[in-house]
Design a protein around this motif. Structure first.
Motif, PDB file in Angstrom:
ATOM      1  N   UNK A   4       0.662  -1.312   0.026  1.00 43.60           N
ATOM      2  CA  UNK A   4      -0.079  -0.027  -0.162  1.00 43.60           C
ATOM      3  C   UNK A   4       0.925   1.232   0.095  1.00 43.60           C
ATOM      4  N   UNK A   5       0.736   2.127  -0.844  1.00 39.19           N
ATOM      5  CA  UNK A   5       1.676   3.080  -1.084  1.00 39.19           C
ATOM      6  C   UNK A   5       0.839   4.561  -0.915  1.00 39.19           C
ATOM      7  N   UNK A   6       1.307   5.606  -0.544  1.00 37.66           N
ATOM      8  CA  UNK A   6       1.117   6.819  -0.387  1.00 37.66           C
ATOM      9  C   UNK A   6       1.607   7.561  -1.539  1.00 37.66           C
ATOM     10  N   UNK A   7       0.680   8.216  -2.518  1.00 36.11           N
ATOM     11  CA  UNK A   7       1.396   9.090  -3.579  1.00 36.11           C
ATOM     12  C   UNK A   7       1.332  10.495  -3.148  1.00 36.11           C
ATOM     13  N   UNK A   8       2.091  11.388  -3.713  1.00 31.41           N
ATOM     14  CA  UNK A   8       2.131  12.547  -3.506  1.00 31.41           C
ATOM     15  C   UNK A   8       0.751  13.427  -3.516  1.00 31.41           C
TER      16      UNK A   8
ATOM     17  N   UNK B 233      -5.408   4.651   6.932  1.00 29.64           N
ATOM     18  CA  UNK B 233      -5.190   4.442   8.307  1.00 29.64           C
ATOM     19  C   UNK B 233      -4.177   3.414   8.692  1.00 29.64           C
ATOM     20  N   UNK B 234      -3.897   2.462   8.008  1.00 25.76           N
ATOM     21  CA  UNK B 234      -3.280   1.175   8.188  1.00 25.76           C
ATOM     22  C   UNK B 234      -1.765   1.466   7.868  1.00 25.76           C
ATOM     23  N   UNK B 235      -1.627   2.542   7.222  1.00 27.38           N
ATOM     24  CA  UNK B 235      -0.167   2.766   6.362  1.00 27.38           C
ATOM     25  C   UNK B 235       0.673   3.281   7.781  1.00 27.38           C
ATOM     26  N   UNK B 236       2.094   2.963   7.426  1.00 30.17           N
ATOM     27  CA  UNK B 236       3.061   3.485   8.454  1.00 30.17           C
ATOM     28  C   UNK B 236       2.974   5.021   8.422  1.00 30.17           C
ATOM     29  N   UNK B 237       3.186   5.762   9.517  1.00 29.95           N
ATOM     30  CA  UNK B 237       3.297   7.325   9.226  1.00 29.95           C
ATOM     31  C   UNK B 237       4.802   7.566   9.554  1.00 29.95           C
ATOM     32  N   UNK B 238       5.157   8.242   8.483  1.00 31.79           N
ATOM     33  CA  UNK B 238       6.543   9.088   8.330  1.00 31.79           C
ATOM     34  C   UNK B 238       6.360  10.305   8.935  1.00 31.79           C
ATOM     35  N   UNK B 239       7.126  10.572  10.001  1.00 35.71           N
ATOM     36  CA  UNK B 239       7.201  11.973  10.726  1.00 35.71           C
ATOM     37  C   UNK B 239       8.324  12.754  10.467  1.00 35.71           C
TER      38      UNK B 239
ATOM     39  N   UNK C  39      12.795  10.678  -2.355  1.00 32.98           N
ATOM     40  CA  UNK C  39      11.681   9.458  -2.160  1.00 32.98           C
ATOM     41  C   UNK C  39      12.031   8.923  -0.789  1.00 32.98           C
ATOM     42  N   UNK C  40      10.855   8.758  -0.085  1.00 28.14           N
ATOM     43  CA  UNK C  40      10.843   8.048   1.203  1.00 28.14           C
ATOM     44  C   UNK C  40       9.832   6.841   1.326  1.00 28.14           C
ATOM     45  N   UNK C  41      10.469   6.018   2.059  1.00 24.97           N
ATOM     46  CA  UNK C  41       9.809   4.800   2.230  1.00 24.97           C
ATOM     47  C   UNK C  41       9.544   4.053   3.405  1.00 24.97           C
TER      48      UNK C  41
ATOM     49  N   UNK D  30       5.764  -3.480  10.375  1.00 25.46           N
ATOM     50  CA  UNK D  30       5.951  -5.197  10.693  1.00 25.46           C
ATOM     51  C   UNK D  30       4.699  -5.861  10.126  1.00 25.46           C
ATOM     52  N   UNK D  31       3.374  -5.493   9.598  1.00 25.23           N
ATOM     53  CA  UNK D  31       2.453  -6.307   9.137  1.00 25.23           C
ATOM     54  C   UNK D  31       2.611  -6.280   7.632  1.00 25.23           C
ATOM     55  N   UNK D  32       3.623  -5.603   6.981  1.00 23.59           N
ATOM     56  CA  UNK D  32       3.826  -5.524   5.448  1.00 23.59           C
ATOM     57  C   UNK D  32       3.358  -4.453   4.779  1.00 23.59           C
ATOM     58  N   UNK D  33       2.528  -3.613   5.529  1.00 22.61           N
ATOM     59  CA  UNK D  33       2.129  -2.377   4.825  1.00 22.61           C
ATOM     60  C   UNK D  33       3.047  -1.335   4.556  1.00 22.61           C
ATOM     61  N   UNK D  34       3.135  -0.649   3.600  1.00 22.04           N
ATOM     62  CA  UNK D  34       4.043   0.233   2.999  1.00 22.04           C
ATOM     63  C   UNK D  34       3.725   1.646   2.882  1.00 22.04           C
ATOM     64  N   UNK D  35       4.632   2.568   3.399  1.00 22.55           N
ATOM     65  CA  UNK D  35       4.459   4.084   2.877  1.00 22.55           C
ATOM     66  C   UNK D  35       5.368   4.527   1.983  1.00 22.55           C
ATOM     67  N   UNK D  36       5.101   5.051   0.843  1.00 20.48           N
ATOM     68  CA  UNK D  36       6.066   5.276  -0.390  1.00 20.48           C
ATOM     69  C   UNK D  36       5.699   6.723  -1.005  1.00 20.48           C
ATOM     70  N   UNK D  37       6.795   7.526  -0.982  1.00 22.65           N
ATOM     71  CA  UNK D  37       6.242   8.793  -1.490  1.00 22.65           C
ATOM     72  C   UNK D  37       7.539   9.261  -2.444  1.00 22.65           C
TER      73      UNK D  37
END
Length: 286
Positions: free
Chosen positions: A6-10, A58-64, A159-161, A165-172
């Motif tokens: 699961x990926x967050x686009x810009x 809501x399930x995505x990792x949050x990059x702070x 690019x940050x990703x 632990x559950x395999x969900x992904x943040x990617x921008x």
């Protein structure tokens, strides 16, 4: 492990780019092809589905926080490769197991002409809690190969990703921007030394910057540079005047001798070239 990619686009929508960015276009003088990895390729997922629901978001990792080279521009000279650290701080209910950062240059993801990727296959992550980790990687920028033309100097996309632990992904691919610059040099010479009070001091110097194409330093022309002075027993420089470098980067001006102290030139920098101060040149006024 089956990874839910699961990926967050810009734009804020959620999507996964399943394909790598095409190699650099014909005519690119770089020794290395520009083959930017996707989230699935970096984190080893074979599942390329996309999610767009609020629940998925809501399930995505949050990059702070994403830090590149301790927050300072990456300045690269003509001879040596520059290795710098990048880090990602992210959180998720299941913890963070990996992260990724790269820097890329281009108008968009279909027209990339520069790419700086992480040296490591996986980040070193340090947990500050059960849910939050800071993950570090290193990137190396080499003049003449990674940085094969001067036009690459300036603002790069970051690019940050992050992999939870559950395999969900943040990617921008447009998480932030950072400057990659041509290393600068600045010299000064104040003369005569010593000099009588009230006489004229001539202050010369040169502003130059790295050329990634011929591996030499060339004068940086038509740039505003400050002439500064500090008294012998002071630690603070004050600006006397601002002049411009000539067609070869040379600097020259005059001042009237008044007291012992140090003269230097100071350059504020541009998008492509970092700020630099010359080492102060002492003049004994008699």
């Amino acid at each position: 492990m089956r990874i839910r990619a699961t990926v967050a686009a810009v734009s804020g929508a959620l999507a996964l780019s399943a394909l790598a960015v095409p190699a650099a276009q014909a005519g690119n003088d770089s020794d290395a092809s520009v083959n930017k990895p996707s989230a699935a390729e970096r984190f080893g997922s074979s599942n390329r589905s996309a999610f767009s629901t609020a629940a998925a978001a809501e399930a995505l990792p949050v990059v702070s926080k994403v830090t590149v080279n301790s927050g300072t521009a990456v300045a690269v000279g003509t001879t040596y490769a520059k290795t710098f650290t990048v880090s990602v701080t992210a959180s998720h209910a299941t913890g963070i197991q990996d992260a990724y950062v790269d820097l890329w240059h281009g108008t968009d993801l279909d027209n990339i002409d520069g790419l700086l990727m992480a040296n490591e296959e996986a980040a070193t992550c340090t947990a500050s809690s059960a849910t939050t980790s800071t993950c570090k990687l290193t990137i190396t920028a080499t003049p003449g190969s990674d940085l094969y033309m001067n036009a690459l100097a300036g603002t790069w996309h970051v690019t940050a990703g992050a992999l939870a632990g559950d395999g969900s992904i943040y990617w921008n691919d447009f998480h932030t921007t950072h400057k990659v610059q041509r290393y600068s040099k600045l010299t000064v010479n104040a003369s005569p030394e010593p000099v009588k009070k009230g006489k004229t001091i001539t202050v010369t110097g040169k502003l130059s910057r790295a050329n990634w194409e011929d591996f030499k330093y060339h004068g940086y022309t038509n740039q505003s540079v400050k002439l500064q002075f500090r008294k012998k027993d002071s630690s603070t420089y004050t600006t006397l005047k601002t002049i411009k470098s000539n067609s070869t980067g040379e600097l020259k001006t005059t001042v009237t001798a008044s007291t012992d102290g140090y003269f230097r030139y100071s350059f504020a920098g541009t998008t492509t070239t970092p700020a630099v101060n010359a080492t102060g040149d002492f003049v004994d006024v008699q």
